[in-house]
Scaffold this motif. Structure first.
Motif, PDB file in Angstrom:
ATOM      1  N   ARG A   1       0.589  -1.428  -0.325  1.00  0.00           N
ATOM      2  CA  ARG A   1       0.056   0.230  -0.098  1.00  0.00           C
ATOM      3  C   ARG A   1       0.645   1.764   0.020  1.00  0.00           C
ATOM      4  N   ARG A   2       1.442   2.036  -1.129  1.00  0.00           N
ATOM      5  CA  ARG A   2       2.116   2.805  -1.263  1.00  0.00           C
ATOM      6  C   ARG A   2       1.579   3.375  -1.984  1.00  0.00           C
TER       7      ARG A   2
ATOM      8  N   VAL B   1      -2.377  -1.420  -3.787  1.00  0.00           N
ATOM      9  CA  VAL B   1      -3.175  -1.161  -3.670  1.00  0.00           C
ATOM     10  C   VAL B   1      -3.299   0.444  -3.177  1.00  0.00           C
TER      11      VAL B   1
ATOM     12  N   ASP C   1      -5.595   1.613  -0.537  1.00  0.00           N
ATOM     13  CA  ASP C   1      -5.945   2.083   0.655  1.00  0.00           C
ATOM     14  C   ASP C   1      -6.315   1.419   1.524  1.00  0.00           C
ATOM     15  N   ALA C   2      -6.535   1.641   3.053  1.00  0.00           N
ATOM     16  CA  ALA C   2      -6.763   0.350   3.490  1.00  0.00           C
ATOM     17  C   ALA C   2      -7.798  -0.825   3.609  1.00  0.00           C
TER      18      ALA C   2
ATOM     19  N   THR D   1      -8.634  -2.233   0.591  1.00  0.00           N
ATOM     20  CA  THR D   1      -8.362  -2.270  -0.588  1.00  0.00           C
ATOM     21  C   THR D   1      -7.433  -3.511  -0.100  1.00  0.00           C
ATOM     22  N   GLU D   2      -6.489  -2.858   0.807  1.00  0.00           N
ATOM     23  CA  GLU D   2      -5.797  -3.268   1.386  1.00  0.00           C
ATOM     24  C   GLU D   2      -5.969  -5.118   1.450  1.00  0.00           C
TER      25      GLU D   2
ATOM     26  N   SER E   1      -5.051  -2.627 -10.649  1.00  0.00           N
ATOM     27  CA  SER E   1      -5.382  -2.638  -9.044  1.00  0.00           C
ATOM     28  C   SER E   1      -7.185  -1.875  -9.443  1.00  0.00           C
TER      29      SER E   1
END
Lengths: 346, 346
Positions: free
Chosen positions: A76-77, A111, A113-114, A116-117, B100
């Motif tokens: 997630r970056r 991904v 955001d959290a 989607t993560e 994504s």
């Protein structure tokens, strides 16, 4: 253009069944258990599969809950951080140095955001697309270890979590190296040592800051100003501008940047302000990217072993997947690389 | 430590069959075709799968030759080149920006040699682990397009192949930008313009060199010396040392490096030799990495759109997988970014 270029239809289980003159159920049975079909039928199915170029091995492993030969890396970056990143390519190269020898592949998902993560971890593991995960970039209050525990997914956590971890961890311990750096600054006469911290939500950024702060206090000095630089060159440059905009009595004579890229951004701003490194401002970074020793002046930095984190993480995860008990905690040690940017101690 | 940490055994098709009180064959039939089982049985199987957390979706797609939702990226590079690479992370970020949104994943394999490379393409596609490939780093006499054609694998080639291609290609055309750069050098009075080329086996390195050479000849100048720098900072530094070791009458006053990282390596060697940039030697790079504008002096370079190559390549490949005819050739255009390192034209 032939059919192949746009995706020639690959043979299916139906094609195999038709060619072998059996039902699809028979192919499935031969594939899934090997029972309920005669050896002659099994051989006809095998022959048909070979002739059609139909390879059931991955699907068969997936159906039977056997290891798939893949590990997942969910990152997630923001693209901005990925662009010209100091950690990711080296880390990946370390992972691959282990996986390629074992015929394993890495499945990567970036991904935004959290939410989607979390969905991505569930889907990759639930759809039996990966055997386990390497977890990086631990955030403050990271919810992933708990989620992965709930999923029952094997995982190795790269980085030191807050508190205890039920997963094996592999950590780069840079406390001593940062302490050594701060001591060198103090020995050279610096009394105001600033810090440029990376992303405030990232645990590794917070840990580097804590080590710096503790080392400064242990020398009976007041920690200098802290600015945030988001781990990018531009972020490091902007943080340095904010440092230089402070009153004279708050201005540091030494700056410890939480990454080499941020230090390189600092070089540019210090140079434009007519300040000499290390004469006017001593500088140090973190990472030891290949560029560090080619910067002008060469950059003092705390070496972090990105590739070793990747290879050790992959090795431990593969061992776990083979049923071996992993070491609960593996520690690599950061190393202080002294170069000209930090000046000579007295 | 609970079982989850070391890999709690995931439910298999047998577990589902047992819980639903049916045979494994019935589960397979329900999964593969939906025929040959009553709707009541199908519902029992579905219920058992949900309760056990058994998700057949990937395996079912694989068995039935349906799209898997994954694209493959096989990278044959040494870890040294991957470390702090200018292309790869941005390219990947471009791919992921498209994937994504579509719930697709990237499967990455790094391979050490051509033999492993070929086997990896075959295995990833043959084992139905990926739907298609993005092919990068075209080499001179690259055998991959022919091999992928034989496999019947959908693919998009990133980079301009020699001769015609049966696969859709997406290219970064930097000919005009390199021509503009050479013209600026000539207008500033430079008569000996050198080139530091990347890996001699990589087609993109060869193409940059050819554009430079043609542009120099078109101005009725003799191309200056060529050295190889392997696309790394260290390689660029060593190539620059070899250039400086030449006789005075062969020494260039301007150097076009085939990558920004090699130019940064050159900065360090030129600086140590007491040479001013651009006063004594004018310098330009290629890529426009974030560092380029923060170098001292800021680096003139030819911008290559790495992220756009990734996103356009992924978009075209996904469209192909949906059955749409792809554009046979997509061209992005490089851009000359003039900064202080190349000096002012007369």
């Amino acid at each position: 253009m032939t059919a192949g270029k746009t995706g020639r239809k690959r043979p299916t289980i139906s094609d195999v069944a038709q060619r072998a003159g059996v039902t699809k159920g028979a192919v499935s049975r031969a594939l899934n258990s090997g029972t309920g079909v005669s050896s002659g039928t099994r051989e006809r199915i095998r022959q048909a599969a070979v002739e059609l170029g139909w390879s059931p091995s991955y699907a068969a492993r997936a159906l039977n809950g056997k290891p798939l030969g893949t590990i997942g890396l969910v990152v997630r970056r923001s693209p901005e951080i990925l662009d010209f990143d100091a950690f990711f390519p080296s880390f990946l190269s370390g992972i691959e140095s282990v996986l390629s020898g074992e015929e394993h592949a890495t499945v990567i998902r970036f991904v935004p955001d959290a939410q989607t993560e979390a969905a991505t971890y569930e889907r990759l593991f639930g759809d039996r697309f990966v055997d386990g995960f390497l977890v990086t970039d631990l955030a403050v209050d990271d919810e992933r270890p708990e989620m992965l525990d709930r999923l029952g997914a094997p995982a190795v956590v790269v980085g030191a979590p807050e508190g205890s971890s039920d997963f094996p961890t592999i950590t780069n311990d840079s406390e001593e190296a940062i302490r050594g750096l701060v001591r060198r600054f103090a020995e050279a006469g610096h009394r105001r040592i600033a810090h440029v911290q990376g992303d405030p939500c990232m645990l590794h950024a917070l840990q580097r800051r804590r080590h710096w702060e503790q080392a400064v206090r242990d020398l009976d000095l007041e920690p200098g100003p802290v600015e945030y630089g988001s781990y990018t060159i531009v972020g490091g440059a902007e943080a340095t501008e904010r440092i230089l905009a402070r009153n004279d009595d708050e201005r540091p004579t030494a700056v410890f940047y939480g990454s080499d890229l941020m230090a390189i951004g600092g070089y540019s701003v210090l140079g434009e302000a007519g300040l000499d490194i290390p004469g006017d401002v001593a500088v140090a970074g973190f990472d030891d990217i290949p560029l560090a020793s080619f910067a002008s002046p060469p950059l003092t930095t705390v070496r972090s072993r990105h590739r070793a984190l990747g290879s050790a993480g992959a090795r431990i995860l593969l061992d776990m997947l083979k049923g071996q008990a992993p070491p609960l905690s593996t520690m690599l040690t950061g190393e202080l690389c002294l170069r000209e940017s930090s000046g000579q101690p007295l």
